[in-house]
Design an enzyme around this catalytic site. Sequence first.
Site, short mmCIF file in Angstrom:
data_model
loop_
_atom_site.label_atom_id
_atom_site.label_comp_id
_atom_site.label_asym_id
_atom_site.label_seq_id
_atom_site.Cartn_x
_atom_site.Cartn_y
_atom_site.Cartn_z
N CYS A 69 -3.87 -2.21 8.93
CA CYS A 69 -4.17 -1.46 7.80
C CYS A 69 -5.02 -0.07 8.02
CB CYS A 69 -5.10 -2.15 6.75
SG CYS A 69 -3.84 -3.42 5.90
N GLU B 244 -6.95 -10.03 6.88
CA GLU B 244 -6.28 -10.80 7.84
C GLU B 244 -7.43 -12.00 8.42
OE1 GLU B 244 -3.38 -9.52 10.51
OE2 GLU B 244 -3.01 -7.93 9.69
N THR C 73 0.94 -1.14 0.07
CA THR C 73 0.08 -0.02 0.12
C THR C 73 0.93 1.10 -0.05
OG1 THR C 73 -1.68 -1.12 1.08
CG2 THR C 73 -1.66 1.17 1.29
N LYS D 23 -6.84 2.12 -3.30
CA LYS D 23 -6.63 1.50 -1.94
C LYS D 23 -6.83 2.03 -0.66
CE LYS D 23 -5.52 -1.57 1.22
NZ LYS D 23 -4.54 -2.57 1.22
N GLU E 39 -3.95 -4.74 -3.00
CA GLU E 39 -4.61 -5.80 -2.38
C GLU E 39 -5.61 -5.36 -1.50
OE1 GLU E 39 -4.31 -6.38 0.97
OE2 GLU E 39 -2.80 -4.94 1.36
C1 UDX Z 1 -8.83 -4.57 6.57
C2 UDX Z 1 -9.59 -4.51 5.07
O1 UDX Z 1 -10.84 -4.98 5.26
C3 UDX Z 1 -8.75 -5.09 3.91
O2 UDX Z 1 -9.48 -5.14 2.81
C4 UDX Z 1 -7.49 -4.46 3.77
O3 UDX Z 1 -6.89 -5.01 2.62
C5 UDX Z 1 -6.73 -4.53 4.83
O4 UDX Z 1 -7.44 -3.83 6.16
P1 UDX Z 1 -8.08 -6.29 8.09
O5 UDX Z 1 -7.17 -5.20 8.90
O6 UDX Z 1 -7.61 -7.50 8.19
O7 UDX Z 1 -8.56 -6.01 6.71
O8 UDX Z 1 -9.61 -6.31 9.08
P2 UDX Z 1 -10.93 -6.36 8.94
O9 UDX Z 1 -11.62 -7.44 9.11
O10 UDX Z 1 -11.43 -5.31 7.85
O11 UDX Z 1 -11.30 -5.38 10.18
C6 UDX Z 1 -10.49 -4.30 10.82
C7 UDX Z 1 -10.92 -3.89 12.17
O12 UDX Z 1 -12.02 -3.24 12.19
C8 UDX Z 1 -10.85 -4.83 13.11
O13 UDX Z 1 -10.26 -4.55 14.51
C9 UDX Z 1 -12.34 -5.16 13.27
O14 UDX Z 1 -12.61 -5.69 14.69
C10 UDX Z 1 -12.99 -3.78 13.10
N1 UDX Z 1 -14.33 -3.82 12.59
C11 UDX Z 1 -14.55 -4.31 11.65
C12 UDX Z 1 -15.30 -3.23 13.41
O15 UDX Z 1 -15.05 -2.82 14.36
N2 UDX Z 1 -16.60 -3.18 13.04
C13 UDX Z 1 -16.89 -3.85 11.70
O16 UDX Z 1 -18.36 -3.84 11.34
C14 UDX Z 1 -15.87 -4.29 11.05
#
Ligand code: UDX
Length: 441
Positions: free
Chosen positions: A266, A161, A124, A210, A157
């Site tokens: 991220c 995770e 990124t 992104k 991407e």
């Molecule tokens: C995220 C993006 O979804 C992904 O597309 C990008 O490439 C990287 O960042 P990730 O960091 O793995 O992925 O986690 P994600 O499942 O998106 O959740 C991020 C955070 O938000 C977590 O701490 C999760 O608990 C929180 N979250 C997510 C909420 O608090 N509420 C929600 O409704 C969704």
Amino acid sequence: MTHVDVAVIGTGYVGTTTSIAFAAWDHKVIAIDSDREKISKLNRSVLPFYEEGLEKRLEQYRGSGNLSFTDDLKQGIARCDVLFIAVGTPSSPDGSADLSYVEMVARQIGQMMDRYKVVVTKSTVPVGTGDKIKAIITDELKKRNLSFSVDIVSNPEFLREGRALYDALHPERVVIGCETETAKKVMATLYERAQAPILYTTIRDAEMIKYAANAFLATKISFVNELARLCEKTGTNIMKVTEGMGMDSRIGPQFLRAGIGYGGSCFPKDTTALLNLAREQKIVLPILQAASDVNQTQVTWFMKRIQRTMGSFSGKRITLLGLTFKPETDDTREAPSLKIIEQLLQNKAVVNAYDPQGMEHVKKIYPQVVYKLTPYEALKGADAIILATEWREILDLDWSKVKGLVTQPYLFDGRNALDPSAMRDLGYCYVGIGIGERGDY
Ligand code: UDX
């Protein structure tokens, strides 16, 4: 289908999963990293991070001959026409993305390339990085009195995770920022099997997409977290409110779960980097700034709510269930649990913790916390429970048995992941996020 010889430079989360996905689509992939120990582990199918089922797939594709790992960058560059840069872009102290690893790899490519290459950024990176990479490579080639052409592509991407391989194999969309027909053709071949719509853009647009996607998702979360604060005061239930909102297809139900804020590698980093990019351009982004501020203060807001219910933390035994920033990962970067621990310790609580995957990491930062091997051990004698990560294992605890183990029945659910009425029926004093004071007891 024609196969492409691909080198993926950087074997972190993104690099490894991308490599496995390309190997699954029958391309020949060499994944490269300067960290020899990491490479030697990957060559034994041992991953540097946790994701359910991923080591098995790694073993499978290594066995198929489609995927190999090496620390020899020169060999990788010589063998492949397409070079992916998938190294880290951590936050600099000022919040901007630290591009030193990306720039170093670009320099090495310029020093080692022996013919035309397509160089693709998966990392990124801020808008304009593609141009920088091109300039660095061309500069290095000039020093060698060479003038091979090089095409730069931005192919961000969108992996989550814990589900990264699934996301890599079944993308909802593939964004390809490229500016030559040759590069476009190579990228189309590479993604032929993805069965996903491909959006072709300029390099700069792809770089922005992104950040924009992550910033929007982060904003959605902060919006509901902000609203949760109001729901609590007005005796309304954020869970019902977001359910009602999400049924509108223009809004959609995803990323509307109120909680103690977003963490991980991220959202916090990318929102800060985008805000920084805006500052550099002398533009203010008040909405994104507010989303970031709400996230920064969400844990403190919840901790105040907890204190209002149970009184001072001093001398109390508090059990924290869940440490990782979300379930199904061992990643604790920017996890809200860290802020919770910090505030509990500052307020002289005795903290016990349990997490299925994240304890080793947190132990290094907070050795004062008592880490237990089972949730039940961690819960014995607790004056309060704080649920910080909604692991299935934690939600499926025998909560009636837990009730018999704890000293006081305070249950603070930072993810609104348990059933409030079932918990109250068991005799807990259950407090969720934005569920309304009147419904708390
Ligand atoms: C995220 C993006 O979804 C992904 O597309 C990008 O490439 C990287 O960042 P990730 O960091 O793995 O992925 O986690 P994600 O499942 O998106 O959740 C991020 C955070 O938000 C977590 O701490 C999760 O608990 C929180 N979250 C997510 C909420 O608090 N509420 C929600 O409704 C969704």
